[in-house]
Design a protein around this motif. Structure first.
Motif, PDB file in Angstrom:
ATOM      1  N   UNK B 682       0.902  -1.347   0.268  1.00 33.49           N
ATOM      2  CA  UNK B 682      -0.227   0.385   0.394  1.00 33.49           C
ATOM      3  C   UNK B 682       0.959   1.270   0.012  1.00 33.49           C
ATOM      4  N   UNK B 683       1.666   1.071   1.235  1.00 36.04           N
ATOM      5  CA  UNK B 683       3.358   2.576   0.784  1.00 36.04           C
ATOM      6  C   UNK B 683       2.911   2.880  -0.317  1.00 36.04           C
ATOM      7  N   UNK B 684       3.710   1.766  -0.908  1.00 33.85           N
ATOM      8  CA  UNK B 684       4.441   2.369  -2.482  1.00 33.85           C
ATOM      9  C   UNK B 684       4.053   2.534  -3.566  1.00 33.85           C
ATOM     10  N   UNK B 685       2.520   1.804  -4.295  1.00 36.24           N
ATOM     11  CA  UNK B 685       1.417   1.772  -3.965  1.00 36.24           C
ATOM     12  C   UNK B 685       1.237   3.581  -4.466  1.00 36.24           C
ATOM     13  N   UNK B 686       0.692   3.727  -2.968  1.00 33.66           N
ATOM     14  CA  UNK B 686       0.633   5.380  -2.613  1.00 33.66           C
ATOM     15  C   UNK B 686       0.962   6.416  -2.892  1.00 33.66           C
TER      16      UNK B 686
END
Lengths: 76, 703
Positions: B682-686
């Motif tokens: 999630x972190x990297x996607x956002x």
């Protein structure tokens, strides 16, 4: 002014007098051999890098900031 | 009696771990191996258990649990290789696990491995074991490294001074486990020996007995009151909490009053243990060990300039060797990839298309990817194992410590991060050289930020076409942003999520020795088994889902669910300046960076070359697609009508995109935690969406 490990020159033998700082540091340092009464010699002490010391038959790399917490007495 | 009732009452191993009662309810004979790092403990474990070992995790914890067994004269002996630590304080998970095992599982014997060449330091662990009240055998290891004349009487002298049985060993003894095994059974059968212990009362004064009297009667079964007292005097958090909950408020206040004026109990404790060790060694001579000088190679290896050059060279050689070993191991995987074509060819005439695609593209390719990565990882783990085993890795950690410190990590983290430049999957696999769990997790999570070779390909192509000479500026910008990104993420992680272990480097530089191949193989194999159990199947599963997403419902990528998702997220894409085609290409980076270019060809419809390639997994490998990519790609890209700003956004979004499938699988395999894997995702996607959006706005201004 107490002399600390980070100020020791290469090749000068010394004896550890005391350890200062947080209990976690003291605990880690003690277990690996830093203990009042132990003989210690600095093998490398360059700018920007951890010190390399000889202590109880072991070679140990110790960060300068941590070395400042090891009180020593020069001239065994 | 059920297993849980039984173990709750007697705390001893009457029943085996998987719940079966051993014959006639006999206890399982269990020993634990305890010792500091670099004492040769693992070598002993491997010699004793051979193939009969299993590496798992301590229940609910992230520390590795190594257990195995062997037979002798019809008796089965279970062996637990406890984590290698310098002491048994409450400061790290590894130490707590080792100590709790001894206290709670009460093994029949604790074998303390001592390094004869570094006696003074490694005897510290003997002090710890004896203070715990365990039943002990000393394995005096590395006797082959010390002067035989001076140390001939050493085992006897240690035994006389402490009362603990001692067995001398040479790490090099290949198959001679007989003496050790015999010593183990003999020592275990002779329980009840009294050992000499470090003199706590002498070093702590009257406070010792005061606290001891107050603590007596409240200690859990199997815990020596003297040990509990010592721990309280040494400010041990875990024992302080334990006793505070067991002792009533009022009596606890008395203890607190005795404890509070005392300072630096840990230092006194250290002095006490070393005094005990001095007494032992005064009776015995050591005659061996190292000179108080840097050995010749180390003088170069730790030099600020030469050391770094040597490290670079070693790194290059290491990668080369890894590739050489990996290629034969990757061939089965690559073979499987190419087998999907004939498979489809065979199936198509007689089976529905969806079935042939499912088997060939969905499953076979996923399995092929898993096998290829598996081989690659094995090779890298092996090379890394050689670096670590010989002792050189510690020197590399030393050289990179100043740099790593600036981003909140320690020296050893440089290895996995450097490997991440070749391939992120390797980087994550490489974190296994890091000692503590917190450092390992902190490094692992950062690996996806490191650009990998697949990524270099994508950005190189796209940048060259869209930015021309300005591409160099873009690369410079990307480098700066990457470094900032990794620093901020690392510092943020250490500040908010991964606490503890904050102090600077205190690391042993072990003496160099020849690689012990058996140990390196054992460890690599166990790590590969771990990857197989989680990572491999993760890859197969997610590959399958990706395939389904790019195939259904229409049978080609442009009419697939993934395309529908791309179109659905067009508003998000618009923020980033990516139309639905670019957006899907960006999403495809998830399977692998190499596949992104191939996906672009298919999505933007470069023509005939794209016909069979509905599977994003094969896009990375498809020869025809490569033709399109290398040949007409630039003209084709230029004709797609993508603006420079969009291209910039695309480049940033892909550079900082999600960890690729293989990396994610490896993260899951190493952390065993969906929470961390999912959070990283999630972190990297956002962030990548944000990066893309910011780059788009910047691009609009620039171009």
């Amino acid at each position: 002014m107490k002399k600390t490990l980070d100020s020791l020159k290469v090749g000068m033998p010394a004896k550890i007098l005391d350890l200062t700082g947080q209990p976690e540091f003291i605990s880690r340092a003690t277990a690996i051999g830093f203990c009042p009464g132990a003989g210690i010699t600095v093998l490398r002490n360059g700018k920007g890098y951890p010190l390399i010391v000889h202590l109880n038959d072991t070679q140990i790399a110790i960060d300068k900031a941590e070395a400042k917490k090891v009180v020593i007495h020069e001239h065994f | 009696m059920s297993t849980s009732e039984c173990s709750a009452r007697c705390r001893k191993n009457c029943c085996s771990a998987d719940g079966e009662l051993t014959p006639k309810g006999n206890r399982r004979f269990t020993i634990a191996l305890l010792g500091q790092p670099n004492t040769g403990k693992s070598t002993i474990f491997n010699k004793l258990t051979g193939a009969n070992q299993h590496v798992g995790n301590w229940p609910g914890k992230t520390v590795e649990k190594k257990e195995g067994y062997f037979f002798h004269d019809g008796r089965q002996c279970f062996v637990y290789d406890l984590p290698g630590t310098y002491s048994l304080t409450a400061n790290s998970l590894e130490e707590l696990i080792a100590r709790d095992f001894i206290l709670n599982e009460a093994p029949d014997l604790v074998v303390v491995v001592i390094d004869a060449a570094q006696l003074k330091r490694s005897l510290y662990m003997l002090a710890e074991a004896v203070l715990l009240g365990a039943s002990v055998l000393v394995a005096l290891n590395k006797m082959d490294l010390v002067d035989p004349d001076a140390t001939a009487m050493l085992p006897e002298k240690i035994h006389t001074a402490t009362g603990v049985p001692v067995i001398p060993l040479a790490a090099v003894d290949k198959k001679h486990t007989e003496p050790l095994v015999k010593a183990i059974f003999k020592a275990a059968d002779q329980k009840g020996e009294v050992y000499s212990r470090p003199d706590a009362a002498g070093h702590f004064g009257p406070a010792f007995h005061q606290v001891l009297n107050n603590v007596n009667g409240y200690c859990p079964d199997g815990y020596l009151p003297e040990w509990i007292t010592l721990k309280l005097l040494e400010d041990d958090d875990s024992i302080l909490d334990l006793m505070r909950s067991r002792i009533g408020e009022l009596p606890w206040k008395t203890i607190e009053e005795t404890l509070s004026p005392l300072e630096k109990g840990v230092v006194k404790g250290g002095v006490m243990r070393y005094a005990w060790i001095e007494d032992i060694l005064a009776a015995a001579e050591s005659g061996g060990g190292r000179n108080a000088a840097l050995n010749r190679f180390d003088a170069w290896a730790t030099h600020p300039l030469w050391g770094n050059l040597i490290a670079l060279g070693a790194f290059a050689v290491g990668i080369l060797c890894a590739y050489l070993i990996a290629i034969p191991m990757m061939i089965p995987g690559i073979g499987l990839f190419f087998a999907s074509y004939p498979l489809r060819g065979i199936m198509e005439p007689c089976c529905p298309i969806w079935l042939s695609s499912l088997l060939a593209d969905g499953l076979l390719c996923g399995v092929a990817m898993g096998v290829t990565i598996f081989g690659f990882i094995g090779a890298v783990l092996f090379v890394l194992g050689v670096f670590e085993n010989t002792g050189y890795l510690a020197r590399v950690a030393y050289l990179f410590d100043p740099f790593m410190k600036r981003i909140g990590l320690h020296g050893k983290s440089i290895m996995p991060l450097l490997m991440g430049i070749i391939c992120n999957i390797l980087g994550v696999a490489g974190t296994r050289v890091i000692d503590t769990w917190q450092q390992r997790l902190a490094t692992l999570v950062l690996v996806p930020i490191v650009p990998c070779k697949g990524l270099f390909m994508v950005i190189a192509f796209v940048s060259a076409i869209f930015f021309g000479p300005k591409a160099l500026l873009v690369f410079a910008l990307l480098t700066v942003v990457t470094l900032l990104y990794i620093s901020l993420t690392s510092l943020g992680l250490r500040r908010f999520f991964i606490k503890g272990d904050r102090s600077g480097m205190i690391m042993e530089l072990p003496p160099y020795h020849k690689p012990i191949w058996r140990d390196i193989m054992a460890y690599s194999l166990s790590r590969m088994k771990a990857f197989y159990r989680r990572g491999f199947w993760f890859i197969v599963f997610v590959s399958f889902v990706c395939w389904a997403g790019t195939y259904y419902p229409g049978g080609s990528i442009n009419s697939s669910y993934l395309a529908a998702v791309g179109r659905f997220f067009e508003p998000v894409g618009a923020l980033m300046g990516l139309d639905w085609r670019l957006f899907i290409s960006y999403l495809v980076a998830f399977t692998s960076k190499e596949a992104t270019l191939g996906a672009m060809v298919v999505i933007f419809g470069a023509g005939a070359a794209a016909s069979g390639a509905t599977n994003v997994n094969t896009m990375a490998m498809d020869k025809a697609l490569w033709g399109a990519v290398h040949g007409k790609f630039d003209a084709f890209l230029a004709s797609t009508g993508i603006s420079s700003a969009s291209a910039l956004a695309f480049v940033f979004a892909v550079t900082f995109s999600l960890p690729c499938l293989g990396t994610l699988a490896m993260i899951y395999a190493e952390t065993r935690s969906l929470k961390w894997t999912g959070s990283a995702l999630c972190y990297y996607f956002i962030i990548s969406i944000l990066m893309g959006a910011m780059a788009y706005q910047a691009g609009l201004l620039i171009f």
